[in-house]
Each structure stands twice: as C-alpha cells, then as structure tokens.
Design an enzyme around this catalytic site. Sequence first.
Site, short mmCIF file in Angstrom:
data_model
loop_
_atom_site.label_atom_id
_atom_site.label_comp_id
_atom_site.label_asym_id
_atom_site.label_seq_id
_atom_site.Cartn_x
_atom_site.Cartn_y
_atom_site.Cartn_z
N ASP A 38 3.36 6.88 -1.60
CA ASP A 38 2.46 6.29 -0.47
C ASP A 38 2.76 5.12 0.06
OD1 ASP A 38 -0.84 6.82 -0.42
OD2 ASP A 38 -0.18 4.55 -0.22
N TYR A 66 3.86 6.28 -13.47
CA TYR A 66 3.29 5.50 -12.70
C TYR A 66 2.63 4.20 -13.59
CZ TYR A 66 3.62 8.77 -8.83
OH TYR A 66 3.91 9.97 -8.18
N ASP A 80 -8.45 4.20 -2.28
CA ASP A 80 -7.80 3.05 -2.85
C ASP A 80 -8.31 1.75 -2.09
OD1 ASP A 80 -6.75 2.97 -0.16
OD2 ASP A 80 -4.89 3.97 -0.62
N ARG A 172 -4.55 8.14 -7.04
CA ARG A 172 -5.87 7.69 -6.11
C ARG A 172 -6.93 8.50 -6.70
NH1 ARG A 172 -5.21 8.42 -0.38
NH2 ARG A 172 -3.65 9.69 -0.92
#
Length: 297
Positions: A38, A66, A80, A172
């Site tokens: 992203d 992550y 987000d 997300r």
Amino acid sequence: MDGIINVLKPTGMTSHDVVGFIRKNFNIKKVGHTGTLDPNAAGVLPICIGKATKAIQYMNLDMKSYIGEVLFGTKTDTQDKYGKILDVSHNTVSEEEINTTFNRYKGEIYQIPPQYSAIKIKGKKLYEYARQGKTVDVEPRKRHIYELNILNNIQNKRVLFDVMCSQGTYIRTLCNDIGADLGVYGHMTFLLRTKVGKFSIEDTFTIEEIKETIEKNDIKKLLTPIDNALDNLTEIYLDDMLYNKIINGASVKIRNEKYYKKDSKVRVYCKNRFIGIGIINKIVNTYLELKMEKVFI
C-alpha cells in the site's frame, strides 16, 4: 544485471514508483515487484531485476509479517486514517475484551476485501468504483493468520500489534473487522511490512542507500542472487558433461540419488553455477528424466 533488491519502501511511494525508480537508476527495462505494498505503508518490497523477473512465480512469498496500529472508535471508508469518517462510537471496551477478540482472529479467517483496493471486478479496480460512489459486492476470501500479538499497553484506544499472515491478507480489513466485533469500530493508523517470504526488513536498502551505492558503482552489493530466493525448491547438481544439453532445453537422464518426486520443480546447478528451474518429468526405478522449465543464464 540479474538479481533481487530488498527495498525498504517509504510511505507515500507506490510499488510502481519503486519499480520506476529502479528501472531509471539502473538503466534496465526488466524490473518487477513481488507483490504490491500500500502507498501509505512502508516496509519490505523485493524488486526483481533482469532474469530474476522470470523467477517470481517460483518464489515462496506466501508468508508476510507486519507491525500495525489500530485506533478504535472510528470507521473510515478506506479502513485506514486516510479515509473519510463514516461512523463514530463512544462505547468503551476492556483490555480483556480486546485481547479475547484479537485471539479469535488467529488461524483461518474470511475477509471481504476493502472497497478501496486494487482487486479487479469486471475489468475495473475496486477503488475506481469507490471513487465513483459505487459499492461492489465482493465474495469473502479465505486467509490465514499465523501469529497476532498485541505489543503495547492498550491506551487512548490505540493498539500496536504484529501479525504474520498469508498472502492477500488486508491488515486494514483486520483492524476494521476487530473494531466491528468489539462494537466500537476501528481503522488502521500505521503499517510497516517487516517480512515477505525470506526477505526481512533487517536486510533492506533505503532509497537513499540505493542511490549512494549506485554512485559508488558498487551495485552488486545490493543484489541477492536469484537462487537465494528459491531455496524453497530442492537443489540438484548435474555432471558438467550435461551442460550444453540442459541449457538448450534437452531432457537428461540422471540417477535419482535423493529420491525426487515426479512433477516436482528443482533448482538446477551445473559447472558450479545456478542454471535455472527444472522439472522431473519421469522416474524409472533409480533414474529420473529432468527437463529445464526456466533457464537463467
């Protein structure tokens, strides 16, 4: 010039931007990434150069890790902090409830990809529909969360966590869904990708480091050899006399010393160098027939 550069993608730069940067600064056309990250996220983005672009399909890139942060109390259209606020909740939840909900997301889960994503439906990306104010029905997709751990003392409705998950998982959406389950909404405020397959953030190069290395004419320092990224495949070493045959696509018959399985793909070495990806076409008693599927020399 062939190999993989483990780039530390900065926030605000798209994966395509990074490909363009590498293509321009290395003056090479064959450049590709191993999966988009992203634009608003930072972290590991392996970039393949030259013949390495042909190896992407063979790399084991399913496992990704992550570090993310979720803020509870608000729902956005992009899931987000960059999106438009859709709903606000003033409900409160305990630390115990948050821990219990996080634990429920370990293992096999189903996610509905966000409307603001690059998934194509009828030849058009979801975010293109979303920008036109259209909502598209998307089937839930099975994903796997291998690890999910809260990293901080929960305060101000913010939770920092790390996650190891299968390819295609939207962090997300994970934040959004956990917030929904808690009844307080939630959206992602931070995302850093720390690992893709065997590529780790500890071994990345920043954009600035890449520029400096190019200026010093020390490009080899940046490159991971193609076969290093293919260690998920078993290796096979051939006699030097077979070199001309295998690089020209001919099948070769060799002893099945390691009991390779039919139809399995292997890393092929000959004359002390990596040749490419071969496939076991046939096995007869203690012998097998090998044919090259991709040659990288």
